[in-house]
Each structure stands twice: as C-alpha cells, then as structure tokens.
Design a protein around this motif. Sequence first.
Motif, short mmCIF file in Angstrom:
data_model
loop_
_atom_site.label_atom_id
_atom_site.label_comp_id
_atom_site.label_asym_id
_atom_site.label_seq_id
_atom_site.Cartn_x
_atom_site.Cartn_y
_atom_site.Cartn_z
N TRP A 57 45.02 -4.79 82.84
CA TRP A 57 45.03 -3.44 82.31
C TRP A 57 46.44 -2.89 82.13
O TRP A 57 46.71 -2.10 81.22
CB TRP A 57 44.19 -2.53 83.22
N LEU A 95 47.55 -4.49 78.93
CA LEU A 95 46.81 -3.92 77.81
C LEU A 95 47.41 -2.57 77.41
O LEU A 95 47.51 -2.24 76.23
CB LEU A 95 45.34 -3.75 78.19
N PRO A 150 48.72 -7.62 74.57
CA PRO A 150 47.45 -6.89 74.74
C PRO A 150 46.28 -7.53 74.01
O PRO A 150 45.14 -7.47 74.50
CB PRO A 150 47.78 -5.50 74.17
N VAL A 158 45.04 -10.10 76.19
CA VAL A 158 44.28 -9.46 77.27
C VAL A 158 42.86 -9.16 76.79
O VAL A 158 41.88 -9.43 77.50
CB VAL A 158 44.98 -8.17 77.74
N LEU A 159 42.75 -8.61 75.59
CA LEU A 159 41.42 -8.30 75.05
C LEU A 159 40.58 -9.58 74.92
O LEU A 159 39.38 -9.58 75.21
CB LEU A 159 41.55 -7.64 73.67
#
Length: 201
Positions: A11, A14, A152, A155-156
């Motif tokens: 997080w 992200l 990010p 990360v997703l």
Amino acid sequence: MNNFRTEPFLWIHLAGIAVAPLLLQLVWLGLAVGDPLPLFWLELLFVGSIGIIPILWMQWTRPFDFFSILLVCLKPESVTEQQRKILSLLKTRNLKILSGITSVILGAIAWQLYQWAPIASMTVTILPHWRLLGLMIAGVAFLLSNLFIQIPVSVLGVLLTSNQQWSNTQPYSTEKILSDFTVFGFRVNKIFFIPLSEDNS
C-alpha cells in the motif's frame, strides 16, 4: 491463511502513484522549452528512450523489490515467507505483460503532452531557451514518472492475484533476491515503523 493484501509495503508503494501527475506535468513543461526540432519523432524517441526503456527493462529482468522505503530496505534474510511469495508474483508472465501495456499507455501520454506543449510555453520563459535542456528535463521527469507508475501498477497486479494462484505460489529463494530483483537502500533487519508480516502457514 493470512491475507497478503494487507501487506503494508504494497500500500505504501501503491500510494506512490500520487507523485506521477506532478512528474508528468514537469514532462509537459520540459517539452515546452525552446523551439521544437523539425523531426518531432526524434524528440519523442529521445524522451521516450530515457523514460520508458530503463524502467521497463528493470521490471522485465530485475523487478523492483517492494520491501524498501526511501534509503532503507529489508535484508533478504529478514523478508518473510509471505513477502517472498509476493516477490515470486513479480516474476510471473502476467506482470511482465502488464508492464508492457503500461509502457505503451505512457508512450501515448507522452505523445499527447508533446502535442499540447505549446500551451505551456509562456510558463517556462524563465528558463534558457535551449531545446536540449527542455528535452533533458522532460526525459528525466518521464523516467521518474514511469518509475512511480510502473511500481504501483505492479502492486495492483499483485493485489488482483486470485486466492488460488496465491496458494499455488512458492516463496522466492532468499539467496536469489539480491541477484534477481532491484534492491535500493541500506539493508536493515527491520523497518521500525512497519510491522513484519506473519508467514503463511
């Protein structure tokens, strides 16, 4: 089984996408400096090569190690089993395809910024009227924007992993982390303000 989606490092990285719009605005301003060269595609190739290729190559060959913040990173032996499973996901074909698609989209964004650059010409009058300076500013800003978007996006990709795929994922070898991932910062046993994730059982 613990929920890997609660991993704090995911997080934090992200949230880094919040910086991307500012960097893309800097790209736009850089492209507004000086008079465009007759061969516009050469300028775009220059900015795109600086901005896209290094980050895409990193994500394809040695993906960014999520378990670092600013100038510190976790030592490989301090990375938990759950975190090593996350690293394994970064090496999957799907994540590489996602990085490639993101690079194409960013290239299209760079083209649009180039098209709209004349609008920003009055904003950059305080800078020397050197086109090469503007292209360098745009190139470096585009490199950083790629970094703060690609990570990010990765990360997703991890967060969207199905529970079945997660269950079938094997933890990455501790011995291979430094050679197979891009690790930034001083190596520490623990980053004090982030709780260590528990291993999956």
